[in-house]
Design an enzyme around this catalytic site. Sequence first.
Site, PDB file in Angstrom:
ATOM      1  N   TYR A 254       0.836  -1.199   0.000  1.00  0.00           N
ATOM      2  CA  TYR A 254       0.000   0.000   0.000  1.00  0.00           C
ATOM      3  C   TYR A 254       0.877   1.258   0.000  1.00  0.00           C
ATOM      4  O   TYR A 254       0.648   2.200  -0.764  1.00  0.00           O
ATOM      5  CB  TYR A 254      -0.921  -0.001   1.222  1.00  0.00           C
ATOM      6  CG  TYR A 254      -1.674   1.287   1.391  1.00  0.00           C
ATOM      7  CD1 TYR A 254      -2.826   1.543   0.661  1.00  0.00           C
ATOM      8  CD2 TYR A 254      -1.214   2.285   2.244  1.00  0.00           C
ATOM      9  CE1 TYR A 254      -3.506   2.751   0.777  1.00  0.00           C
ATOM     10  CE2 TYR A 254      -1.879   3.490   2.379  1.00  0.00           C
ATOM     11  CZ  TYR A 254      -3.028   3.713   1.638  1.00  0.00           C
ATOM     12  OH  TYR A 254      -3.684   4.911   1.766  1.00  0.00           O
TER      13      TYR A 254
ATOM     14  N   ASP B 177      -7.651  -3.718  -1.298  1.00  0.00           N
ATOM     15  CA  ASP B 177      -8.888  -3.054  -1.718  1.00  0.00           C
ATOM     16  C   ASP B 177      -8.602  -1.764  -2.488  1.00  0.00           C
ATOM     17  O   ASP B 177      -9.349  -1.387  -3.396  1.00  0.00           O
ATOM     18  CB  ASP B 177      -9.741  -2.744  -0.490  1.00  0.00           C
ATOM     19  CG  ASP B 177      -8.946  -2.036   0.593  1.00  0.00           C
ATOM     20  OD1 ASP B 177      -9.032  -0.804   0.696  1.00  0.00           O
ATOM     21  OD2 ASP B 177      -8.220  -2.724   1.347  1.00  0.00           O
TER      22      ASP B 177
ATOM     23  N   LYS C 222     -10.697  -8.601   5.601  1.00  0.00           N
ATOM     24  CA  LYS C 222     -11.159  -7.214   5.696  1.00  0.00           C
ATOM     25  C   LYS C 222     -11.855  -6.850   4.389  1.00  0.00           C
ATOM     26  O   LYS C 222     -11.207  -6.756   3.342  1.00  0.00           O
ATOM     27  CB  LYS C 222      -9.987  -6.272   5.952  1.00  0.00           C
ATOM     28  CG  LYS C 222     -10.417  -4.814   6.077  1.00  0.00           C
ATOM     29  CD  LYS C 222      -9.246  -3.848   5.949  1.00  0.00           C
ATOM     30  CE  LYS C 222      -8.699  -3.802   4.548  1.00  0.00           C
ATOM     31  NZ  LYS C 222      -7.809  -2.673   4.270  1.00  0.00           N
TER      32      LYS C 222
END
Length: 519
Positions: free
Chosen positions: A264, A299, A371
Amino acid sequence: MSRSKLGLDFNKVDMARGLAKNIAEDVQGFVDSYTTVAVERTICRLLGIDGVDADEVPLPNIIVDHLKDKGILNEGVMYFIGNAILETNLSPQQIAEKVSSGEIDLSKLPTHSKEDVKATIEPIVNESVERIRKNREVRENYIEKIGEGDKPYLYVIVATGNIYEDVIQAQAAARQGADVIAVIRTTGQSLLDYVPYGATTEGFGGTFATQENFRIMRKALDEVGEEVGKYIRLCNYCSGLCMPEIAAMGALERLDVMLNDALYGILFRDINMQRTLVDQFFSRVINGFAGVIINTGEDNYLTTADAVENAHTVLASDLINEQLAYIAGIPAGQMGLGHAFEIDPELKNGFLLELAQAQMTREIFPDAPLKYMPPTKFMTGNIFKGHIQDALFNQIAIMTGQGLQLLGMMTEAIHTPFMSDRYLSIENARYIFNNMKDLGSEIEFKQDGMIQKRAQEVLNNSYELLNKMSSDGLFNSLEKGTFADIKRSRTGGKGLAGVVEKGSNYMNLFIPKMLGGNQ
């Protein structure tokens, strides 16, 4: 998983895992040879060094910068602090204060053998490790005594910028039914190469992650947890240039969930890949030992890349993150691997494609508290449509047994949620989770139907991608823009100057002690 509803080929899943393991072990080969300024500051903190000087510079930064300026950081903070204890009989905190005032130069003290230094520093290391182990015990005892929410955990955010206002909103959310409170960090904190000190009231878009803020929120959630009769988990963010430091602070203050993903930071914050992968390993060792659930950021890939065309990159990254987590001692039960409900709502049968992806992720990672992230990319400001999009997201979550449900807000893309917005989101999720509680176990998917074929296609594409990445290695793959349609240079980004090759006296006793315990 004894039987796949999706008809997945678990031999192919095993082969994909094997490729991901190769990629992770290649990364670890690099990581083991290097340290960073953040890793060394973390060691300072775990040795009990805290506070700031008159200019608000944290003492861990002062020690690490002192060694770096002298050209001896490669031998590591632990060696030089231990050596100074042998010479001065002072505590690590006292030594740091004297280095800060100029009374001690760590490079000029007589040197002792690595063995003698190790024997001197080990009791301090043991004391710190024991404190973290006891925090884990406190959490487990709390859950045993007052219980916790059902999965999927209802996970909401607070983001006022003021820790005291965050407390009010967090306690309100817990009373409304939330299980996990994430305190969003102030904009840009991931790019600071130091951790601010003390309680803070002036963040922008979130609140500074500091140890004092962690302590304040932990205390508040314990209080409200006892009031509502369930343990409330606290989440924060150990991503960015201070990953391991924030992990250590969280472990010391009993946080429960941490966003913890080097990929990320590389992709969305342009942090140098060499720096952050070294930082990530130590941060995950700490989180694993502390019983913290890590969240990964896959995500986010679908906010910049198309969720249908690039679904396989999310699975491939989850598989790599799983293997990197195992190396750091994190068990499957603490892996909040990320995925998201981000397909264009105008796409015909988009719900079926989302369902296929969520069920596939659950079947491939049966023990992980996944998640699951809500729609954000296609939230328009139409709050009524947005509330329905969030309801469909919640429906898939309960059908597929997700673990951590970051609740969507109907005011996404308009403003930071009001307490009333949060209430409506929690009400939406509780209504659906209760009414559809066992729907997942009651339904099958049509053989060779759209849902099965989609999941099988994503798995096949992930396998092909991992096969290619296994040859290229993770560094080269990131340079090619494999994830999120974003390319990053191995020598570009922020923080590379803080990477140092380890010297012959280097030691970090926390890693073997934490890897050897509680797993």
